[in-house]
Design a protein around this motif. Structure first.
Motif, PDB file in Angstrom:
ATOM      1  N   ASN A 100      14.944  55.042  14.789  1.00 22.47           N
ATOM      2  CA  ASN A 100      16.168  55.956  14.572  1.00 22.47           C
ATOM      3  C   ASN A 100      16.966  55.706  15.725  1.00 22.47           C
ATOM      4  O   ASN A 100      18.256  55.607  15.518  1.00 22.47           O
ATOM      5  CB  ASN A 100      15.379  57.280  14.153  1.00 22.47           C
ATOM      6  CG  ASN A 100      14.820  57.288  13.061  1.00 22.47           C
ATOM      7  OD1 ASN A 100      14.859  56.680  12.265  1.00 22.47           O
ATOM      8  ND2 ASN A 100      13.927  58.588  13.128  1.00 22.47           N
ATOM      9  N   PHE A 101      16.570  55.724  16.778  1.00 24.86           N
ATOM     10  CA  PHE A 101      17.419  55.722  18.022  1.00 24.86           C
ATOM     11  C   PHE A 101      18.280  54.407  18.051  1.00 24.86           C
ATOM     12  O   PHE A 101      19.252  54.403  18.487  1.00 24.86           O
ATOM     13  CB  PHE A 101      16.554  55.710  19.467  1.00 24.86           C
ATOM     14  CG  PHE A 101      17.153  55.396  20.840  1.00 24.86           C
ATOM     15  CD1 PHE A 101      18.205  56.359  21.168  1.00 24.86           C
ATOM     16  CD2 PHE A 101      17.316  54.267  21.342  1.00 24.86           C
ATOM     17  CE1 PHE A 101      18.824  56.052  22.582  1.00 24.86           C
ATOM     18  CE2 PHE A 101      18.000  53.915  22.437  1.00 24.86           C
ATOM     19  CZ  PHE A 101      18.829  54.816  23.029  1.00 24.86           C
ATOM     20  N   THR A 102      17.523  53.282  17.855  1.00 22.12           N
ATOM     21  CA  THR A 102      18.435  52.148  17.829  1.00 22.12           C
ATOM     22  C   THR A 102      19.448  51.711  16.959  1.00 22.12           C
ATOM     23  O   THR A 102      20.458  51.319  17.456  1.00 22.12           O
ATOM     24  CB  THR A 102      17.173  50.775  17.919  1.00 22.12           C
ATOM     25  OG1 THR A 102      16.232  50.902  18.759  1.00 22.12           O
ATOM     26  CG2 THR A 102      17.982  49.407  18.058  1.00 22.12           C
ATOM     27  N   SER A 104      20.796  54.246  15.425  1.00 26.26           N
ATOM     28  CA  SER A 104      21.795  55.350  15.816  1.00 26.26           C
ATOM     29  C   SER A 104      22.913  54.679  16.686  1.00 26.26           C
ATOM     30  O   SER A 104      24.063  54.957  16.752  1.00 26.26           O
ATOM     31  CB  SER A 104      21.384  56.548  16.338  1.00 26.26           C
ATOM     32  OG  SER A 104      20.770  57.116  15.100  1.00 26.26           O
ATOM     33  N   VAL A 105      22.334  54.182  17.682  1.00 29.04           N
ATOM     34  CA  VAL A 105      23.248  53.439  18.790  1.00 29.04           C
ATOM     35  C   VAL A 105      24.068  52.392  18.072  1.00 29.04           C
ATOM     36  O   VAL A 105      25.304  52.100  18.366  1.00 29.04           O
ATOM     37  CB  VAL A 105      22.481  52.671  19.859  1.00 29.04           C
ATOM     38  CG1 VAL A 105      23.258  52.064  20.743  1.00 29.04           C
ATOM     39  CG2 VAL A 105      21.743  53.814  20.900  1.00 29.04           C
ATOM     40  N   SER A 112      23.105  61.560  16.762  1.00 29.93           N
ATOM     41  CA  SER A 112      21.802  61.194  16.330  1.00 29.93           C
ATOM     42  C   SER A 112      20.837  60.534  17.292  1.00 29.93           C
ATOM     43  O   SER A 112      19.587  60.647  17.248  1.00 29.93           O
ATOM     44  CB  SER A 112      21.940  60.174  15.019  1.00 29.93           C
ATOM     45  OG  SER A 112      22.755  60.924  14.096  1.00 29.93           O
ATOM     46  N   ALA A 113      21.431  59.609  18.328  1.00 23.85           N
ATOM     47  CA  ALA A 113      20.757  58.884  19.051  1.00 23.85           C
ATOM     48  C   ALA A 113      20.114  59.861  20.094  1.00 23.85           C
ATOM     49  O   ALA A 113      18.706  59.708  20.447  1.00 23.85           O
ATOM     50  CB  ALA A 113      21.424  57.939  19.841  1.00 23.85           C
TER      51      ALA A 113
END
Length: 262
Positions: A100-102, A104-105, A112-113
């Motif tokens: 999700n983090f990757t 979002s970036v 979101s990140a």
């Protein structure tokens, strides 16, 4: 290094195949829209031009599910205490926060990140390695992001509906994102030893299938059509971050099929 090379090689091949599927299909759709269908031909759903093939794969998947996966999942659901079942689901959901983090970036979604980092930190630290979803209690609900959504964010079309053997409903864009998330982007699974990863993956599949059993009560009419529409609507919902838009997959008075687990 050898392993990483093989992973990148597989990514290149699979992504190329997925794109090869996507673009010719788009051209065929455009041609179908411009030219009248031959007399006596069977009408083709423009969002499901491969329905004949898809239904055969769907029947194959249903057979595997009916005789193997669902009975195992039902037994798991019957004998696993609800608290433990919930903890297992939370644990695997927590592993997706890196994905999700990757993504979002990659989609330039700073908030979101930050939420993904916060969720992983809170759940891993205070939630016993993710077994308890304390982040939601701290008003940090999950914001699922994958590379298929990233492709959609940057303008890539979904392509036609595609039913994959064993993997289930998909589209060329979704499948390309699935492969990229699994093999190219950083993942918490990279730190797990091979034999442990196989066992954990098997448990994850059974747990996910068990969680889907209650949702089957919503299915009515043609199961293939119902699941297709549910999947396409859910993907569109995720691509638009839950914003209400004109649904290109709904027809007539069909009910809203935004089922989280589909």
């Amino acid at each position: 290094m050898k392993y990483l090379f093989i992973r990148r090689w597989l990514i290149a091949i699979v992504t190329s195949l997925a794109m090869a599927v996507l673009f010719p299909a788009s051209q065929a759709t455009a041609q179908t829209m411009k030219e009248p269908a031959p007399e006596g031909s069977v009408p083709v759903d423009l969002k499901d031009p491969w329905e004949n093939w898809n239904r055969k794969v769907y029947n194959f998947n249903e057979t595997i599910d009916r005789w193997f996966l669902k009975p195992v999942a039902q037994a798991y659901r019957n004998f696993t205490p609800r608290l433990i079942d919930r903890g297992i689901t939370n644990f695997f959901n927590n592993l997706t926060e890196l994905r999700n983090f990757t993504n979002s970036v990659l989609q330039l979604k700073g908030e979101s990140a930050v939420v993904a980092v916060g969720r992983f930190t809170f759940n891993t630290t205070f939630g016993l390695l993710g077994l308890i979803d304390v982040a939601t209690a701290f008003e940090l609900p999950e914001r699922p992001e994958d590379f298929g959504q990233t492709l959609g964010y940057w303008g890539a079309g979904p392509g036609p509906y595609l039913m994959l053997p064993l993997l289930g409903p998909s589209t060329p864009r979704h499948f390309t994102g699935f492969v990229t998330d699994g093999f190219a982007l950083p993942s918490a699974w990279d730190t797990v030893e091979s034999h442990e990863a196989y066992s954990a993956r098997a448990l994850q599949i059974v747990d996910k299938r068990a969680d889907l059993i209650p949702a089957e009560s919503f299915i009515s009419g043609d199961r293939y059509v119902f699941l297709r529409n549910a999947f396409l609507q859910r993907r569109e919902f995720l691509i638009n971050d839950g914003k209400v838009v004109n649904d290109p997959f709904a027809s007539g008075n069909d009910e809203n099929l935004m089922l989280d687990d589909f």
